[in-house]
Design an enzyme around this catalytic site. Sequence first.
Site, PDB file in Angstrom:
ATOM      1  N   ASP A  50      -4.203   2.222   2.697  1.00 14.36           N
ATOM      2  CA  ASP A  50      -4.462   0.680   2.417  1.00 14.36           C
ATOM      3  C   ASP A  50      -4.313  -0.149   3.834  1.00 14.36           C
ATOM      4  OD1 ASP A  50      -4.080   1.608   0.049  1.00 14.36           O
ATOM      5  OD2 ASP A  50      -2.660   0.070  -0.714  1.00 14.36           O
ATOM      6  N   GLU A 232      -3.674  -3.381  -8.277  1.00 14.58           N
ATOM      7  CA  GLU A 232      -2.973  -3.178  -6.972  1.00 14.58           C
ATOM      8  C   GLU A 232      -3.481  -4.284  -6.024  1.00 14.58           C
ATOM      9  OE1 GLU A 232      -1.479   1.291  -6.572  1.00 14.58           O
ATOM     10  OE2 GLU A 232      -3.587   1.061  -6.318  1.00 14.58           O
TER      11      GLU A 232
END
Length: 509
Positions: A50, A232
Site C-alpha cells: 500500500d 481497508e
Amino acid sequence: MKNKNLKVIVCILVLQFSGAILKAQNNNTSMKELYRPQIHFSPKAHWINDPNGMVYSKGIYHLFFQYHPFSTIWGPMHWGHTTSKDMIHWKDEPIAIYPDSIGTIFSGSAIVDKNNTSGFGKNGIAPLVAIFTQHNMDGEKAGINTYQNQSLAFSNDEGKTWTKYEGNPVLKNPGIKDFRDPKVMWYEAKQKWIMTLATADKITFYSSANLKDWTKESDFGKTLGAHGGVWECPDLITIDDNGKPQWVLIVNINPGAPNGGSGTQYFIGDFDGKNFTTAQTDTRWLDYGPDNYAGVTWSNTGKRKILLGWMSNWLYANQVPTETWRNAMTIPRELNIKHVGKNIYVTALPINELKKLEIKPIVFNNIIVNKSLKLAGKVGKISMPCKINLTVDATNDFSFIINNTVGDTLVIGFDKKQNQFYIDRTKAGKADFNKDFTGRHYGPRLATTNKINLSLIFDASSVELFADDGLSVMTSIYFPAKPYDQIQINCKNKLNLSTLKFANLKSIW
C-alpha cells in the site's frame, strides 16, 4: 526489563546492518530487469504494497509505502519513503518509520499540521505528522482482537527524520479485529481533524482537536456497498463539481472486487463533521481491472485530488515472477466528477505531468481500419513503455492485439453487445505462478456518447486503460517473456478512428 532492552538494541543493530545491505543492493540495481516498470514507481529491491502517508509540502510530493526491507514477500512492515517534484520521477529516501515494541508499521496517512494543533512544531514551522496503524504480531498470534492500534510520528525537517510520539498509541483498539488504515483530514467548518478508519466491514469516523485525543463520531457502510471481504484503506475527500464540493468516501476491499480479489469502491454523499450519508444504492468502482488496490489521495494539494494505488492483487502479489523487487504503484491519477444522466460518477485520468515523458508523439486524423491495422506501419518502431490515445466509434466491436516475437499476446477490447471493455491476459506471458492470474477481465462502459475516447498506457509489465474521460478505468499486470513490440487494431468490418495519437515514453530511471 534488561532482556527486553537487549532485544530492542539487537533489533536496532540488525535493522541498521540490513539497511546498509539494502543500500548496497540498491546501488547495484540497473532498473532495467525483465518486467521492471519504466514509468511507474517500484522499489529498487524487496517488497512493497500500500501507498502510505502521501502528503504534499513545499513543492515536494512525499510517498511512503508498506515496505519489507528483508524480503520480496510480505513480512514485518516498515514505512519506506520516496519523494518527487512531479509524481513521475522519484528520489529514494531512507526508511522513515521502523517497527517497535508496540508493533509493525501498517498503513496510514500524513498531514501538514499548519496550525501546530499537535504542538509538535518548532520555531513557528508546521510539522509533518504521520498517523498509522501499529500491528502487534505477537498479539495476533495469541488470538486477541486488540492487536491493531493507531499511533503518531512527527517530522520537523520536511520528512527527513521522524520521531514517534511518546504517548503512542493515541487511539486504542476497542476490541475490533480489523482496526486500521487511518486517513486524516482537516474539517474546516468545525475546526477539527477527522480520522476515517477501516473497522472490519464498515468505516468509523473519529475527531480530534490535537491529533492526540480522539472521539468516536459515527459508523458508515454496514449495509451499503460491496462486502465480499474486509474494508481497508479508506479516504474521505471533497472533489469540486462546478463550484460545488462533492464528498467522496473511497473504500478498498479485499476480496470482493468485480474481477476477483482486491479492488476500490467509492461512495458519493455528504459529510457534516459527524456523519457521512449517501443516496447511492449501487456499488461503484474506481478501477474495474484486477490490479489497482489500496488507492488513496495526496493530502495538502488543494482542489486537485490525486490518487495513487498499489498495482497488484492479494490473490497473487506474493508470487508474481520478479526477482529483486516485488510490486509497483499505478500512475498517479487525478480525480474529478462527471454527470451521466441522473448519475454522478468519480472519474480518474493520468496526471498531466506524464506528458513530459512522451517522445515525438505522432497524431493522425480520420483513419479507416478495414478489419485490421498494424500500428507499426503508421508510427514506426514500437517499444515499451508507450501511450496510445484515440477517439473511435462506439457502434462497433474492436480490439488491440499486443504481442512479441515469442507469441505472448495481450488483448484489449470493447464489446458493443455487452457494452463493456475487457483486458485478456490469458496468453500474455508467464502465469504458472498462480491459478487465479490468467483470464479475461471486464469493465462496464458508463458513458452514453456515440464516440469513445480511449487512452492506453503500457509499461514493461502493465497496461492502464482510461475510457470516456476516465469514467471506465482498468489496470492489469502481465509478464511476457520478451518485451511487447507489436500492436494491431482489429475490427469485424470497418472502424472509424477520428484521432489516433501514439508516443513512446522515456524511462523515469
